[in-house]
Scaffold this active site. Sequence first.
Site, PDB file in Angstrom:
ATOM      1  N   GLU A 248       0.849  -1.198   0.000  1.00  0.00           N
ATOM      2  CA  GLU A 248       0.000   0.000   0.000  1.00  0.00           C
ATOM      3  C   GLU A 248       0.888   1.254   0.000  1.00  0.00           C
ATOM      4  OE1 GLU A 248      -2.973   0.193   3.055  1.00  0.00           O
ATOM      5  OE2 GLU A 248      -3.273   2.339   2.788  1.00  0.00           O
ATOM      6  N   ARG A 274       3.668  31.143 -21.291  1.00  0.00           N
ATOM      7  CA  ARG A 274       3.245  32.377 -20.619  1.00  0.00           C
ATOM      8  C   ARG A 274       4.325  33.461 -20.711  1.00  0.00           C
ATOM      9  NH1 ARG A 274      -0.999  35.315 -18.571  1.00  0.00           N
ATOM     10  NH2 ARG A 274      -0.383  36.442 -16.692  1.00  0.00           N
TER      11      ARG A 274
END
Length: 385
Positions: A248, A274
């Site tokens: 996990e 940008r």
Amino acid sequence: MKRTILTEEHDAFRQMVRDFIERDVAPHREEWDELGHPPREFFRRLGELGILGIQVPEEFGGGGESSFIYNTIVFEEVARAGVSFGGYTVHACLILPYLLEYATEEQRKRWLPGFADGSIMTAIAMTEPGTGSDLANIATTAKLSEDGSHYIVNGAKTFITGGATADLILTVCRTSPFDPEDRRGGLSIIAVPTATEGFAVGRKLNKIGLHQQDTAELSYSDVKVPVENLLGEEGAGFGYLAHNLPQERLAIALNQVGFAEAAISHAIAYTQDRKVFGKPVASFQNSKFVLAECSAETQAARVYVDHCLELLDRKELSVADAARAKLFCTEVAGRVIDKCLQLHGGYGYITEYPIARLYADTRVTRIYGGTSEVMKTIISKDLGL
Ligand SMILES: Cc1cc2nc3c(=O)[nH]c(=O)nc-3n(C[C@H](O)[C@H](O)[C@H](O)COP(=O)(O)OP(=O)(O)OC[C@H]3O[C@@H](n4cnc5c(N)ncnc54)[C@H](O)[C@@H]3O)c2cc1C
């Protein structure tokens, strides 16, 4: 850096997942955000594509693959596209080892075909309102009936991923009273079908991120579960959890490296496009240096988790090394995503930009699956401290 664990077969699988996401997942982002999880048909589709059952043995309708690498490829593609597969990780990466390692032949026949085709979705319920990090403190009880035919489960769970939509929930219960001399004893894992009387889904919790993954409170009120749904041996639950938590934790670490890589790609594309003061943001030395730092940290994390993955496949990944992977990669992802968001300026805070989503979704990874502090406790014990 060239990754040494990938083959042409893995590349073909990656392309299949990428095409599927582009065609069948990305267009539904807003709709599934609203719903709070992908619809059931989506999991059926994952089943049809073989994605849920990659590691399920072929005799039960799965792919029979022993390596965890395919799951990793799914994480990377999901992160890259800025989409979500809902409770996929819990179902396919966390629950499966319990079914493969502890289920009886009869239980496998009963659950694995549906697990693989998406008709039986699963969740795991450990956490309770009164206990999270300290799992030995679990108070939900499962009492054996007098005739020994079933357990009667009573208690409450919280923060359960997929809890509102699952069909079968591996519920960690106390089958004998808490014993301070043996804190880890007395816990068992019982697979509770959610259609059983007395089981109820409470609030669906509103989260700052992971908007396509339902997280629910659950209540069990005299829920009668056949003894045939006990997983493994009664009283051995804590050991099973401890045994499976490394997978996990590595899954979270792998997932987070995918997130960090995606954040860097978004930031590179954004800063090149940008313009500020007449120049692309990418042309400022600060942008280059920030991205260079992010890239170096993320590459180091990638090499570490790829190695952990090989150890996991060989069943040699230690609890402490999985804790190191989770601690390191979740902290790296947090830092990298934050820096990449900064490079986006105000747009980085707007949820239509993938970086904003990564930022919100990454925060919890330092908490669930065991907090960073719990990881440090495990690592320090490994150091003999
Ligand atoms: C979105 C989400 C999904 C989740 N999904 C699931 C799921 O599917 N199934 C499930 O069972 N659970 C799930 N959880 C629960 C999660 O695993 C727990 O939240 C986590 O283990 C921490 O437990 P807690 O929240 O009770 O925090 P607590 O245990 O109350 O911890 C509070 C603080 O104390 C610190 N702390 C605790 N012990 C120590 C210590 N020994 N030393 C130093 N500091 C310490 C913690 O690090 C933390 O900072 C989920 C949680 C979230 C938010």
